[in-house]
Write an enzyme that holds these catalytic residues in place. Structure first.
Site, PDB file in Angstrom:
ATOM      1  N   SER A 132       0.843  -1.194   0.000  1.00 57.27           N
ATOM      2  CA  SER A 132       0.000   0.000   0.000  1.00 57.27           C
ATOM      3  C   SER A 132       0.874   1.237   0.000  1.00 57.27           C
ATOM      4  CB  SER A 132      -0.894   0.004   1.244  1.00 57.27           C
ATOM      5  OG  SER A 132      -1.546   1.257   1.402  1.00 57.27           O
ATOM      6  N   TYR A 145      -1.671  -1.076  10.206  1.00 61.00           N
ATOM      7  CA  TYR A 145      -1.735  -1.455   8.792  1.00 61.00           C
ATOM      8  C   TYR A 145      -0.501  -0.958   8.044  1.00 61.00           C
ATOM      9  CZ  TYR A 145      -3.425  -1.456   3.941  1.00 61.00           C
ATOM     10  OH  TYR A 145      -3.559  -1.645   2.594  1.00 61.00           O
ATOM     11  N   LYS A 149       2.403  -3.228   6.222  1.00 65.37           N
ATOM     12  CA  LYS A 149       2.685  -3.115   4.800  1.00 65.37           C
ATOM     13  C   LYS A 149       4.127  -2.664   4.549  1.00 65.37           C
ATOM     14  CE  LYS A 149      -1.233  -4.440   3.025  1.00 65.37           C
ATOM     15  NZ  LYS A 149      -1.317  -5.698   2.237  1.00 65.37           N
TER      16      LYS A 149
END
Length: 253
Positions: A132, A145, A149
């Site tokens: 991402s 998150y 990532k």
């Protein structure tokens, strides 16, 4: 007679994974669509006789190994399985942080360790890992998150360096926020968390992946659209300015 190509798609119950599975099935691939959401998987495989659904938790190494052993030779992996609850860092329960890390990072490790050896033995294959833009430029409420990532990026870089020249093509795809049901649900629950952000179309992301695969010498990273590429470049060249831009974009005022 054309040999049957097998693709393993994780996170295939919705969003990018579902679209990738449907596209590959329509192109004649034998597709194994994996996810925890059995109902969503059924929708993905509807009207696709060459799509086979399997319930699998990528955070469970044994489950991933068993799935790959059942599937046999995998020619392309599209690893899109991920979770990304939007919670302020100091308010996010520790067990949720651990769940994000187990799913998003360790899930990637499990999928790579289960599928890459077979590709290396055959001297060919395509390994597509979804990261991402948040891994490079985190936005508020994405601490776990973004960290997971970022770990995916580092892992992908190391694996790609270790197996350069092997015949296996590896891509680490870093889209900005994708317009998926998950993102729309998060925006509905907490409009302030997304501010003025708008998601990029999943098809555009997958088109960029296909273009990169058509050029084996393409860089490891895939930034799917001009805005994503510009933000990634700004992050590298002018991190302070990029951070201020994120602040303005994510502001709900």
């Amino acid at each position: 007679m054309t040999a049957v190509r097998t693709a393993l798609v994780t996170g295939a119950a919705s969003g990018l994974g579902a679209l990738a599975a449907r596209r590959l099935a329509a192109a004649g691939w034998d597709v194994v669509a994996a996810d925890l959401d059995e109902t969503g998987l059924a929708g993905t495989a509807r009207r696709s006789p060459n799509a086979h659904v399997r319930v699998c938790d990528v955070a469970d190494a044994e489950a991933v190994n068993a799935l790959v052993a059942e599937v046999g030779a995998v020619h392309r992996v599209v690893h899109a399985a991920a979770v990304g609850p939007m919670v302020p860092a100091l308010e996010q329960p520790l067990d949720e942080v651990e769940h994000v890390l187990r799913t998003d990072f360790l899930g990637t490790v499990h999928v790579v360790r289960a599928t890459l050896p077979g590709m290396l033995e055959r001297g060919r294959g395509e390994l597509i890992l979804f990261s991402s833009l948040a891994s490079l430029l985190p936005v508020p409420k994405t601490s776990a998150y973004a960290a997971a990532k970022a770990a995916v990026n580092a892992y992908a870089e190391a694996v790609a360096a270790e197996h350069a020249g092997s015949g296996v093509v590896i891509r680490c795809v870093c889209p900005r926020q994708v317009d998926t049901p998950g993102f729309r649900a998060a925006a509905s629950r907490d409009p302030a968390a997304t501010g003025r952000m708008r998601g990029v179309r999943p098809g555009l992301v997958l088109d960029a992946v296909d273009r990169s695969l058509a050029r084996p010498a393409h860089d490891l990273y895939v930034f799917p659209d001009p805005l994503t590429r510009a933000v990634a470049l700004a992050r590298r060249l002018a991190p302070g300015a990029a951070g201020r831009l994120v602040g303005r974009v994510t502001s709900s005022r």
